[in-house]
Design a protein around this motif. Structure first.
Motif, mmCIF file in Angstrom:
data_model
loop_
_atom_site.group_PDB
_atom_site.id
_atom_site.type_symbol
_atom_site.label_atom_id
_atom_site.label_comp_id
_atom_site.label_asym_id
_atom_site.label_seq_id
_atom_site.Cartn_x
_atom_site.Cartn_y
_atom_site.Cartn_z
ATOM 1 N N PHE A 18 10.639 10.003 -10.082
ATOM 2 C CA PHE A 18 10.396 9.439 -8.757
ATOM 3 C C PHE A 18 8.932 9.041 -8.675
ATOM 4 C CE2 PHE A 18 13.958 12.250 -8.310
ATOM 5 C CZ PHE A 18 14.826 11.569 -7.482
ATOM 6 N N SER A 19 8.675 7.985 -7.914
ATOM 7 C CA SER A 19 7.307 7.538 -7.777
ATOM 8 C C SER A 19 7.096 7.054 -6.349
ATOM 9 C CB SER A 19 7.059 6.398 -8.768
ATOM 10 O OG SER A 19 5.724 5.975 -8.666
ATOM 11 N N PHE A 20 6.096 7.616 -5.695
ATOM 12 C CA PHE A 20 5.765 7.166 -4.342
ATOM 13 C C PHE A 20 4.377 6.540 -4.369
ATOM 14 C CE2 PHE A 20 9.098 10.209 -3.682
ATOM 15 C CZ PHE A 20 9.877 9.563 -2.738
ATOM 16 N N HIS A 21 4.366 5.214 -4.414
ATOM 17 C CA HIS A 21 3.072 4.520 -4.452
ATOM 18 C C HIS A 21 3.007 3.409 -3.415
ATOM 19 C CE1 HIS A 21 5.295 1.522 -6.731
ATOM 20 N NE2 HIS A 21 5.743 2.510 -7.466
ATOM 21 N N ASP A 113 14.800 16.814 0.202
ATOM 22 C CA ASP A 113 14.052 15.690 0.776
ATOM 23 C C ASP A 113 12.914 15.312 -0.172
ATOM 24 O OD1 ASP A 113 12.607 13.894 2.245
ATOM 25 O OD2 ASP A 113 11.841 15.400 3.653
ATOM 26 N N ILE A 114 13.088 14.179 -0.807
ATOM 27 C CA ILE A 114 12.162 13.775 -1.856
ATOM 28 C C ILE A 114 10.806 13.331 -1.268
ATOM 29 C CG2 ILE A 114 12.803 11.328 -2.052
ATOM 30 C CD1 ILE A 114 12.833 13.734 -4.919
ATOM 31 N N ILE A 115 10.822 12.774 -0.083
ATOM 32 C CA ILE A 115 9.548 12.370 0.533
ATOM 33 C C ILE A 115 8.797 13.618 0.998
ATOM 34 C CG2 ILE A 115 8.483 11.181 2.494
ATOM 35 C CD1 ILE A 115 10.419 8.934 2.155
ATOM 36 N N GLY A 116 9.538 14.564 1.568
ATOM 37 C CA GLY A 116 8.917 15.819 1.996
ATOM 38 C C GLY A 116 8.268 16.531 0.818
ATOM 39 N N LEU A 117 8.938 16.465 -0.310
ATOM 40 C CA LEU A 117 8.423 17.105 -1.514
ATOM 41 C C LEU A 117 7.119 16.432 -1.969
ATOM 42 C CD1 LEU A 117 11.001 18.218 -4.116
ATOM 43 C CD2 LEU A 117 8.750 17.494 -4.844
ATOM 44 N N ALA A 118 7.111 15.100 -1.950
ATOM 45 C CA ALA A 118 5.896 14.364 -2.347
ATOM 46 C C ALA A 118 4.764 14.667 -1.371
ATOM 47 C CB ALA A 118 6.181 12.859 -2.384
ATOM 48 N N PHE A 122 1.024 16.280 -2.031
ATOM 49 C CA PHE A 122 -0.197 15.578 -1.623
ATOM 50 C C PHE A 122 -1.095 16.509 -0.805
ATOM 51 C CE2 PHE A 122 -2.257 13.161 1.858
ATOM 52 C CZ PHE A 122 -3.220 12.509 1.100
ATOM 53 N N ILE A 123 -0.495 17.186 0.184
ATOM 54 C CA ILE A 123 -1.280 18.084 1.044
ATOM 55 C C ILE A 123 -1.921 19.199 0.220
ATOM 56 C CG2 ILE A 123 -1.046 19.856 2.853
ATOM 57 C CD1 ILE A 123 -1.177 17.024 3.913
ATOM 58 N N MET A 124 -1.160 19.719 -0.745
ATOM 59 C CA MET A 124 -1.712 20.813 -1.546
ATOM 60 C C MET A 124 -2.837 20.338 -2.460
ATOM 61 S SD MET A 124 1.180 23.600 -2.407
ATOM 62 C CE MET A 124 2.557 22.613 -2.904
#
Ligand SMILES: [Zn+2]
Ligand SMILES: [Zn+2]
Length: 174
Positions: A18-21, A113-118, A122-124
């Motif tokens: 998965f990639s969130f960019h 939830d893949i967005i929640g996971l990303a 990020f927050i961490m």
């Protein structure tokens, strides 16, 4: 709140990437979570998910450069993210799951939830207390002067009164 639920059985045994960019997603997440943050270099979270019997293995990286408010002076703090992560997420749907839960069960199908996971990763990757500089002097609590820009007149010799005893000690050396 943005979510994207993926069924556990849709992940092949050898894993899926998965990639969130997409910066629109990140900008909406900053809004959703009321995080005063803007990306200076594109934020991206890339990871691979490998299913296990009772959860998923997640391995990836957070990258990008973001501007947050300095926790001392509130000016821009530039945070360069380059954080690998690697963890196991147990997939147990919690009946009392909070709204922010990453796992749910829909008609007997476990989903995460893949967005929640990303977002969590990020927050961490961000520091608890972002700083514009490690030596930031902050702002004067009395007049609000940014002490990096100059001194103010209202705090001359204020300190912890318990220490004044020590300050007044004369150390005599032979
Ligand atoms: Zn600062
Ligand atoms: Zn002041």
């Amino acid at each position: 709140m943005q979510t994207q639920w993926i069924a556990l059985h849709d992940i092949p045994a050898n894993g899926r990437e998965f990639s969130f960019h997409d910066q629109d997603i990140w900008n909406r997440l900053f809004d959703d979570y009321a995080l005063p943050c803007r990306a200076e270099q594109p934020v991206r979270v890339d990871f691979t998910i490998i299913p296990a019997n009772d959860g998923i293995f997640v391995q990836g990286t957070v990258s990008g450069t973001v501007i947050l408010g300095c926790s001392r002076c509130l000016e821009d703090a530039r945070i360069v993210c380059n954080e690998p992560f690697d963890f196991f997420e147990p997939l147990v749907a919690d009946d009392n799951a909070s709204r922010n839960s990453l796992v749910r069960e829909q008609a007997g199908i476990l989903e995460f939830d893949i967005i929640g996971l990303a977002w969590e990763q990020f927050i961490m990757a961000l520091p608890d207390k972002p700083l514009c500089s490690p030596t930031c002097k902050g702002i004067c609590p009395d007049c609000g002067q940014n002490l990096n820009a100059g001194t103010c007149t209202c705090r001359k010799e204020v300190g912890d009164p318990r220490l004044s005893v020590l300050r007044n000690l004369k150390i005599s050396k032979n």
